[in-house]
Design an enzyme around this catalytic site. Structure first.
Site, mmCIF file in Angstrom:
data_model
loop_
_atom_site.group_PDB
_atom_site.id
_atom_site.type_symbol
_atom_site.label_atom_id
_atom_site.label_comp_id
_atom_site.label_asym_id
_atom_site.label_seq_id
_atom_site.Cartn_x
_atom_site.Cartn_y
_atom_site.Cartn_z
ATOM 1 N N TYR A 162 -14.459 6.390 8.937
ATOM 2 C CA TYR A 162 -13.462 6.811 7.947
ATOM 3 C C TYR A 162 -13.956 6.417 6.560
ATOM 4 C CZ TYR A 162 -8.787 7.063 5.715
ATOM 5 O OH TYR A 162 -7.699 7.360 4.917
ATOM 6 N N HIS A 201 0.789 -1.233 0.000
ATOM 7 C CA HIS A 201 0.000 0.000 0.000
ATOM 8 C C HIS A 201 0.822 1.284 0.000
ATOM 9 C CE1 HIS A 201 -3.516 2.364 0.241
ATOM 10 N NE2 HIS A 201 -4.211 1.640 1.081
#
Length: 787
Positions: free
Chosen positions: A588, A472
């Site tokens: 989120y 990532h």
């Protein structure tokens, strides 16, 4: 050994009468073609570099400007206002060096070139100024103001024709730094529905103490950085959120992307991998040359392409205090893992990519190989799944010399990493948990059969299904998704397969065999490998995953309700979360900031006061559907506005994160920032966007849809939810949590999501008439609103 003979380009024998040289024509031919291909690649890269460097102008426009200036010499018009004469006067006057006519021509060319460069920079800054305007994004969907139409026309006019991937980079605006006052105001509004009065008052005191003490000092440093760096967030985000993390990246950071949901083009494992790898090489070639079309919102507003640069040939290298991202260029091999063995496969022959049929041959050779793993080789990749510090120390101690170094270099320098799994996976409608096991396999596998440090690990299953596990730190999911959309479309609609399921093309049996990588591990190293594996397995076994296909309706019906599909789903998630847990939580949602140079992501805090009011109304028997729908509109509008603010650089969390980093550099303690950065995201959500809708006609080929991807749970006692809106009638949810938490259950949460979606949709049914939408009376007929 066949490969040894292939490697010999010539042989010579010394005789009394001289030296007898025998050349291998095949090898010399390959060398020639490799050289020609390399020079062609350099020429194309140079040409595209020039095109990108002068964009939005073109090299031919230079010639036009030069001809115009030269023509002025003959019609006695001086458009330079005397500057051409000034240049001519400063050129050498000697007749032997340059004649008067030559000096006149050269001065015109020099002035024309300077004027051309000035116009290029003028166009770029004009385009940058236009792209700094974001008012268009706040307008209601389907309603475009006259000013926005004029703005769009100007952007199109200045954007030039046929831009390359990196053409707009110099024209993208910098990410602005919000004011501390605005950020604190938005933050306090975001946490108000989650705190009682006493907690909120305490947070308000902390916030205003911060604002009135060190905030101004920290903000000045941040503004200074925004002037100097291309993006004031992205480098710190990569370093402190990803690379400095010392815990395992498997599950906790890496994410996955699934294959086509309903279609498997061939059930031959080697053939499917041959086509997919070839398509990825085609994508990489276009990427290296910058030939992909840039992604543009509304077909006009460009997105930043920086993240795409490190898609291939990239590895995260472990360190004691921090990792680094190593990106190489022009790698010509990949590394394959199969049943505990590592193989190196070359991707080029004679200066070209291996054809799909040739790749199939190579992968089938690996599948047919019956050799045993070397001691310690089976679970070697578990080092990349465990804690970073033991892996960093082991890398220095056991992989810095000898065969281990050579083999590790082969892995870390490879274009990508490929795992040939020995089990089938994929969506099976006859099995209720097929998506669950498929997702867990892609996310962590056996904990030792994916190289989690590689930017891209391609995973192949025995039934022909594929998938990706991605590291990532180097980029976000839409970047990998863009590549995967191209690969799947190329695989199915351009390359194709024979009737027997093999790759098309002749079988080349003259290729050198894949090379086994060699390892030599002492007992101490094998103990570290086993320790990393046991830790990784504990993490993997704790992942509770559920894949949920929502087929009742999709984007088509939601749009008929005249609301944002993302807002609709986010409110459904809030309703599901409350029904599942009985409380609201900090939520989120990831949004992108790629309209700015080097932009990555921003957080949308989806649990707003308006969303809370709507969710409570859904459980309040005293509320009518008309009242609930009115609250839904308010909550949806609020969510859309917050999403737009995040996209345009006015988010909350990245600004506070950077202020916190500055405070740490200065050694200034801030209880407010420490409190904000320590808050857990118990519900973490993300949408996987479809970016290249023109690649596959979903209406014509409704079964050729992707299943999206997902990630592991962010909080120990929360949920991670990724979703993709596919076509008009399908939404796929990927839900993760932890078995160790007694309060969460991914399957149960999936059921809550499905019910919440249906309950919200029911508010739009025809019997709910005379509702109030933004203060206007609206009548519903056949599911459509008429004002």
């Amino acid at each position: 050994m066949a490969e040894a003979h292939q490697a010999v380009g010539f042989q010579f024998t010394v005789r009394p009468d001289g030296v007898d040289i025998k050349l291998s024509q095949e090898v010399i031919k390959n060398i020639y073609h490799s050289g020609v291909t390399a020079w062609k690649k350099k020429a194309i890269q140079f040409k595209n570099g020039v095109l990108t460097g002068v964009y939005p102008a073109s090299p031919s426009s230079w010639l036009i400007v030069v001809i115009a200036m030269m023509s002025s010499l003959y019609i006695h018009i001086d458009p330079s206002l005397g500057m051409i004469d000034a240049i001519k006067d400063n050129l050498p006057h000697s007749r032997d060096c340059m004649s008067v006519q030559t000096r006149a021509v050269l001065s015109s060319v020099l002035f024309a070139t300077g004027l051309w460069l000035f116009l290029i920079y003028l166009l770029r800054y004009a385009l940058k100024a236009l792209l700094s305007y974001h008012g268009w994004i706040f307008e209601s969907h389907g309603k475009m103001s006259t000013s926005t139409r004029v703005w769009l026309s100007l952007v199109k006019m200045l954007s030039g024709r046929r831009p390359l991937l990196y053409s707009f980079q110099a024209s993208l605006p910098r990410l602005p730094v919000p004011s501390v006052k605005d950020t604190i105001h938005r933050y306090l509004k975001s946490v108000r529905p989650l705190l009682d009065n006493e907690q909120y008052n305490q947070m308000e005191i902390l916030a205003y103490d911060f604002k009135n003490s060190i905030a101004a000092q920290l903000q000045r440093y941040l503004i200074l950085k925004s002037w100097w760096a291309t993006n004031y967030v992205s480098d710190w985000w990569e370093e402190y959120i990803y690379l400095r993390g010392r815990g395992p990246i498997m599950v906790n950071s890496n994410f996955y992307v699934m294959d086509l949901l309903y279609i498997t083009p061939t059930h031959r494992q080697a053939a499917r991998v041959g086509n997919v790898v070839h398509a990825m090489l085609q994508y990489r070639r276009k990427l290296e040359r910058g030939e992909h079309a840039p992604l543009r919102a509304l077909g006009t507003v460009p997105m930043c392409s920086t993240q795409m640069e490190r898609m291939f040939n990239t590895t995260r290298i472990p360190g004691i205090e921090t990792d680094i991202v190593q990106h190489l260029t022009d790698r010509k091999h990949l590394v394959v893992y199969h049943k505990g063995r590592f193989f190196q496969v070359w991707l080029y022959t004679g200066g070209r990519h291996l054809l799909p049929s040739e790749l199939e041959t190579q992968f089938q050779r690996i599948l047919n190989d019956t050799s045993e793993p070397q001691p310690g080789e089976l679970k070697l990749a578990a080092l990349t799944a465990g804690n970073r510090v033991p892996w960093a120390r082991a890398r220095v101690k056991y992989f810095s010399q000898g065969v281990n170094k050579v083999s590790l270099d082969a892995i870390e320098s490879a274009a990508l990493f490929l795992t040939l799994d020995d089990e089938p996976q994929g969506y099976d409608p006859t099995k209720t948990n097929s998506l669950d096991t498929y997702a867990k396999s892609l996310l962590h596998g056996k904990c030792y059969d994916r190289w989690f440090d590689k930017s891209v690990t391609l995973i192949s299953y025995t039934n022909g299904k594929m998938g990706i596990n991605a590291e990532h730190s180097w980029a976000d999911a839409p970047i990998v998704g863009h590549m995967w959309e191209y690969v799947l479309a190329t695989d199915c609609f351009h390359l194709g397969y024979t009737e027997e399921g093999h790759c098309k093309g002749d079988v080349n049996k003259g290729l050198p065999q894949p090379t086994r990588l060699q390892w030599k591990f002492p007992a101490e190293c094998q103990e570290i490998i086993e320790s990393s594996y046991l830790l990784a397995k504990q993490i993997a076994d704790d992942v509770d995953f559920h894949g949920c296909l929502f087929t009742e309706f999709g984007k088509g019906l939601i749009k008929k309700c005249r609301t944002s599909p993302d807002a609709f789903i986010q409110l459904a998630l809030q309703l599901a979360q409350f029904r599942d847990q009985g409380v609201f939580c900090l939520t989120y949602e990831s949004s992108m900031t790629r309209m700015f140079r080097d932009g990555r992501t921003e957080t949308v805090r989806s649990c707003t006061a308006e969303a809370v009011a709507f969710v409570r109304a859904m459980g309040d028997a005293g509320k009518t559907n008309a009242q609930r729908l009115g609250l839904f509109w308010k909550a949806a509008d609020k969510h859309q506005n917050m999403y737009r603010l995040a996209m345009t650089g006015s988010g909350i969390d990245r600004h506070l994160f950077c202020l916190y980093i500055v405070s740490k550099y200065l050694g200034a303690d801030s209880p407010f920032l420490k409190k904000v950065l320590s808050e857990p995201w118990k519900l973490s959500t993300s949408q996987t966007p479809q970016q290249q809708l023109s690649l596959v006609d979903i209406n014509k080929f409704p079964k050729y849809v992707g299943a999206g991807g997902g990630f592991g749970p962010v909080a120990d006692d929360g949920y991670g939810v990724s979703y993709i809106i596919v076509g008009e009638n399908l939404i796929t949810f990927h839900i993760s949590s932890k078995f160790s938490c007694p309060d969460t259950d991914s399957y149960r949460f999936g059921q809550h999501i499905q019910k919440a979606m249906l309950d919200i949709q029911a508010l739009f049914k025809p019997e709910n008439d005379k509702i109030v939408e933004h203060g206007k009376h609206v009548h519903l007929e056949n599911g459509k609103k008429h004002i």
